[in-house]
Design a protein around this motif. Sequence first.
Motif, PDB file in Angstrom:
ATOM      1  N   ALA A 196      40.467  41.187  37.125  1.00  0.00           N
ATOM      2  CA  ALA A 196      39.852  40.237  38.048  1.00  0.00           C
ATOM      3  C   ALA A 196      40.796  39.076  38.337  1.00  0.00           C
ATOM      4  O   ALA A 196      40.931  38.625  39.487  1.00  0.00           O
ATOM      5  CB  ALA A 196      38.532  39.736  37.470  1.00  0.00           C
ATOM      6  N   LEU A 197      41.457  38.580  37.304  1.00  0.00           N
ATOM      7  CA  LEU A 197      42.439  37.512  37.489  1.00  0.00           C
ATOM      8  C   LEU A 197      43.565  37.973  38.404  1.00  0.00           C
ATOM      9  O   LEU A 197      44.007  37.237  39.298  1.00  0.00           O
ATOM     10  CB  LEU A 197      43.006  37.078  36.143  1.00  0.00           C
ATOM     11  N   GLU A 198      44.025  39.194  38.192  1.00  0.00           N
ATOM     12  CA  GLU A 198      45.130  39.726  38.995  1.00  0.00           C
ATOM     13  C   GLU A 198      44.716  39.941  40.447  1.00  0.00           C
ATOM     14  O   GLU A 198      45.490  39.663  41.371  1.00  0.00           O
ATOM     15  CB  GLU A 198      45.635  41.027  38.383  1.00  0.00           C
ATOM     16  N   ALA A 199      43.508  40.432  40.679  1.00  0.00           N
ATOM     17  CA  ALA A 199      43.033  40.634  42.048  1.00  0.00           C
ATOM     18  C   ALA A 199      43.007  39.315  42.811  1.00  0.00           C
ATOM     19  O   ALA A 199      43.451  39.233  43.970  1.00  0.00           O
ATOM     20  CB  ALA A 199      41.649  41.271  42.039  1.00  0.00           C
ATOM     21  N   GLY A 200      42.498  38.275  42.160  1.00  0.00           N
ATOM     22  CA  GLY A 200      42.462  36.974  42.809  1.00  0.00           C
ATOM     23  C   GLY A 200      43.855  36.454  43.124  1.00  0.00           C
ATOM     24  O   GLY A 200      44.111  35.925  44.215  1.00  0.00           O
ATOM     25  N   LEU A 201      44.784  36.613  42.173  1.00  0.00           N
ATOM     26  CA  LEU A 201      46.151  36.158  42.393  1.00  0.00           C
ATOM     27  C   LEU A 201      46.807  36.916  43.541  1.00  0.00           C
ATOM     28  O   LEU A 201      47.507  36.330  44.375  1.00  0.00           O
ATOM     29  CB  LEU A 201      46.969  36.334  41.113  1.00  0.00           C
ATOM     30  N   LYS A 202      46.582  38.235  43.595  1.00  0.00           N
ATOM     31  CA  LYS A 202      47.208  39.038  44.642  1.00  0.00           C
ATOM     32  C   LYS A 202      46.759  38.579  46.019  1.00  0.00           C
ATOM     33  O   LYS A 202      47.555  38.511  46.957  1.00  0.00           O
ATOM     34  CB  LYS A 202      46.835  40.512  44.440  1.00  0.00           C
ATOM     35  N   MET A 203      45.466  38.260  46.152  1.00  0.00           N
ATOM     36  CA  MET A 203      44.942  37.800  47.435  1.00  0.00           C
ATOM     37  C   MET A 203      45.531  36.436  47.814  1.00  0.00           C
ATOM     38  O   MET A 203      45.827  36.181  48.987  1.00  0.00           O
ATOM     39  CB  MET A 203      43.424  37.726  47.362  1.00  0.00           C
TER      40      MET A 203
END
Length: 297
Positions: A196-203
């Motif tokens: 979830a942290l990574e998805a937010g960062l990618k966006m």
Amino acid sequence: MSRTAAEIATQPACWRRAAEAAAAFEGLPEPGERVAVTGCGTSWFMAIAYAALREAAGLGETDAFASSEFPSGRTYDRVVAITRSGTTTEVLDLLAELRGRVPTLALTADPKTPVMDAADAVAVLDWADEESVVQTRFATTALAFLRAGLGDIPGVKSVAEAAVDAELALTEPLADAVVGAEQWTFLGQGWTYGLALEAGLKMREAAGAWTESYPAMEYRHGPISITGPGRVAWVFGTLPEGLSLDVARVGGTLVARQETDPLADLIRAQRLAVTLAESRGFDPDRPRNLTRSVILS
């Protein structure tokens, strides 16, 4: 097709190769060892996911830290560092500090970098290296490599099964309500919190999007206030009981694919980031204010 999109599409093959490499690699943490996992940015989020997976597998206490925040006074049997470039200053400084005190393992994509001499053992995943600044396939391949080395994990699919799910995640259309949203909140529990942290960062990296990430059960303790019509709550893995009703009550759009391996579901978020970036006129391969590696003078 952007370079990032092309690299995203290679992940199923990368994961399968990672599982094969892990089976033949010597130097992974041993059962019962007290382990710390570290990295910066995306690599730190993969460290969080691996630490939770290792504990879920019953293989020993495992902590995860950003390299700049590593508690050097603690005692560990092994430290695992993830660094795509092999040149990140904070990672190299930490490995130098730990030299001779605790065995270290580094995962990298580039065998011609200082990390090769900084760590006691190195797993080179060069087939997953990237030209794009934004990390996608190296991060997930590093996690697939470490995950495969854990063996069977209760309630978690094998890497081979995750690769099958990933192939579907690459081809399924993204829902209009998700692509057209103005805000996205990513949620996870256990190892999927790291995703979830990574998805937010990618966006944020690729598209400058308004995203937030939280442990799923923390969503009701404040973050739900941001959800509403035109906004998305995206859950990786198990959907907490009652959460779908809460999202519906405030008019948000829920994304929850519990039948899909969460790492494969991350691919959908990566694709969304590229789609959104291109729709806004951004170059997903060259995000604003970022470089491939942070090297401090």
